[in-house]
Design an enzyme around this catalytic site. Structure first.
Site, mmCIF file in Angstrom:
data_model
loop_
_atom_site.group_PDB
_atom_site.id
_atom_site.type_symbol
_atom_site.label_atom_id
_atom_site.label_comp_id
_atom_site.label_asym_id
_atom_site.label_seq_id
_atom_site.Cartn_x
_atom_site.Cartn_y
_atom_site.Cartn_z
ATOM 1 N N ARG A 78 -17.724 0.775 -4.280
ATOM 2 C CA ARG A 78 -17.853 2.001 -3.508
ATOM 3 C C ARG A 78 -19.263 2.574 -3.637
ATOM 4 N NH1 ARG A 78 -12.118 3.781 -6.011
ATOM 5 N NH2 ARG A 78 -10.800 3.289 -4.224
ATOM 6 N N THR B 163 -9.627 -0.114 -3.272
ATOM 7 C CA THR B 163 -8.276 -0.629 -3.502
ATOM 8 C C THR B 163 -7.950 -1.796 -2.591
ATOM 9 O OG1 THR B 163 -7.579 1.603 -4.121
ATOM 10 C CG2 THR B 163 -5.842 0.025 -3.630
ATOM 11 N N SER C 248 -15.797 -1.251 8.351
ATOM 12 C CA SER C 248 -14.344 -1.249 8.518
ATOM 13 C C SER C 248 -13.682 -2.181 7.513
ATOM 14 C CB SER C 248 -13.992 -1.698 9.945
ATOM 15 O OG SER C 248 -12.618 -1.958 10.073
ATOM 16 N N THR C 249 -12.452 -1.856 7.132
ATOM 17 C CA THR C 249 -11.680 -2.755 6.278
ATOM 18 C C THR C 249 -11.171 -3.962 7.054
ATOM 19 O OG1 THR C 249 -9.648 -1.512 6.703
ATOM 20 C CG2 THR C 249 -10.931 -0.886 4.767
ATOM 21 N N LYS D 165 -5.197 10.722 -4.134
ATOM 22 C CA LYS D 165 -3.996 11.240 -3.448
ATOM 23 C C LYS D 165 -2.729 10.612 -4.007
ATOM 24 C CE LYS D 165 -5.595 10.027 0.575
ATOM 25 N NZ LYS D 165 -6.944 9.621 0.118
ATOM 26 N N GLY E 202 -5.523 2.173 0.245
ATOM 27 C CA GLY E 202 -4.591 2.010 -0.854
ATOM 28 C C GLY E 202 -4.405 3.295 -1.632
ATOM 29 N N SER F 170 -10.254 8.061 -1.392
ATOM 30 C CA SER F 170 -10.292 7.627 -2.796
ATOM 31 C C SER F 170 -10.439 8.792 -3.766
ATOM 32 C CB SER F 170 -11.426 6.612 -3.010
ATOM 33 O OG SER F 170 -11.279 5.510 -2.153
ATOM 34 N N THR F 171 -9.784 9.900 -3.447
ATOM 35 C CA THR F 171 -9.843 11.081 -4.308
ATOM 36 C C THR F 171 -8.689 11.155 -5.302
ATOM 37 O OG1 THR F 171 -8.681 12.339 -2.611
ATOM 38 C CG2 THR F 171 -11.092 12.491 -2.617
#
EC number: 6.3.4.25
Length: 367
Positions: free
Chosen positions: A290, A284, A128-129, A20, A45, A17-18
């Site tokens: 977060r 995302t 985990s997602t 990208k 995402g 989540s930087t």
């Protein structure tokens, strides 16, 4: 055949989540690659908002599709693919993809409903997602001829769930053999490769077991897309001024039932409202708040030691005061100097001050 150095790889140097997706879109519009490559899973995402405000949120499709010279999208053999999700992302960008070619490597793995169900329970404990990515990877590794979940072995499924609808929208898409795939790689004039997740989530470099199911380094990303290492001429590492981890998990009673993992010893976990005076960011994919932390020298040094980037994109500079951003830049430079990272300094070349491409600067803002 064009076999010169010609590839940029974008990776994450923290917990994900930087931004990208943001820098990938920026670089694609600037550098104009004709080929973009990914080997993502469906558990992360990537968001890009262009100058006109159009928003691209992709888990499967490279944000580099905004390149003015794009001809081909390659999805590599290391991907764990949700076919329906890829289909929907392609259809949402069909106007940009008219006349373009999308090739899916025959060895890419498919995430099927049974893989999602397999992760539904126990994976909660590690944050985990639960999108079935690890289970799909394990199924591929097992190499059971009667349970082959690769794209090449599931032609009817691919035709029904993705190829048919996408072709109807005027976008050419098909499965590619390794030879066909590599021919595109070798013939490309300029390539952009987009990695996923983050260095500190890597299964070997992260806080096991609170990690993802593979490594997130440039070397691993190159392997997952079948890109010869000799083709790479630039690595861009993405960082946040305040790194994040994905959310902890809670049940309906508000009781914590899952933890997304620790941070580095020199980091402190912050409270969005109390410490920063802002609403929490949501992930995302899972849409959960977060966790957020202070910037870490130890994390930076560990990441630079392995990634050895040519450039750094420092995002979320708007979260801090200018002197605090300068301190973060100093931390990056100190780690780079200690590790003798080559190239001109400062390593941080791009600065993000908001969610859109218009918010990327090449110089740190002082106001």
């Amino acid at each position: 055949m064009n076999s010169n150095k010609k590839a940029t790889i974008v990776v994450d140097a923290q917990f994900g989540s930087t931004g990208k997706g943001l820098i990938a879109g920026y670089l694609a519009e600037r550098d104009q690659p004709d080929v973009v490559m990914t080997a993502w899973s469906a558990n992360a995402g990537h968001t890009y908002i262009n100058a006109e405000g159009r928003k691209f949120v992709h888990c499967m499709l490279a944000n580099g599709i905004v390149s003015p010279k794009l001809t081909t999208v390659l999805i590599g053999p290391g991907s764990q693919m949700n076919a329906e999700l890829l289909r929907d992302e392609i259809l949402s960008c069909a106007d940009l993809l008219q006349g373009k070619t999308i090739l899916l490597h025959a060895s890419a793995a498919l995430i099927l409903q049974k893989h999602v169900e397999e992760e539904a329970g126990p994976m909660t404990k590690i944050g985990s997602t639960k999108k079935g990515c690890g289970a799909a990877m394990i199924a591929k590794i097992r190499r059971n001829p009667d349970d082959n979940n690769t794209v090449g072995a599931n032609g009817d499924y691919m035709e029904e769930h993705i190829y048919g609808p996408v072709r109807e929208a005027g976008v050419f898409i098909r499965t590619a053999t390794n030879a066909e795939y590599m021919a595109v790689v070798y013939d490309a004039e300029r390539i952009q490769v987009e990695g996923a997740q983050g260095f500190s989530l890597g299964i070997n470099n992260g806080f096991y077991p609170y990690v993802t199911s593979r490594e997130c380094t440039p070397a691993q990303v190159a392997v997952d897309v079948n890109l010869p290492l000799a083709f790479i001429d630039k690595v861009v590492a993405c960082m946040r001024t305040l790194p994040i981890r994905v959310a902890n998990r809670y049940n309906d009673k508000g009781e914590q039932i899952g933890w997304s993992g620790p941070c580095y010893p020199d980091q402190k976990e912050l409270d969005w409202e109390k410490d920063l005076g802002m609403e929490a960011e949501l992930t995302t994919v899972t849409k959960l708040p977060r966790r957020i932390f202070t910037f870490s020298y130890e994390q930076t040094k560990a990441a630079l030691e392995v990634i050895r980037p040519d450039e750094v994109f420092l995002n979320f500079c708007n979260y801090l005061e200018p002197d605090e951003v300068a301190a973060v830049i100093g931390t990056i430079e100190r780690a780079a100097h200690e590790l003798k990272v080559p190239g001109p300094m400062p390593l941080a070349r791009y600065y993000g001050y908001g969610p859109t491409v218009n918010d990327i600067d090449l110089d740190m803002r002082h106001q």
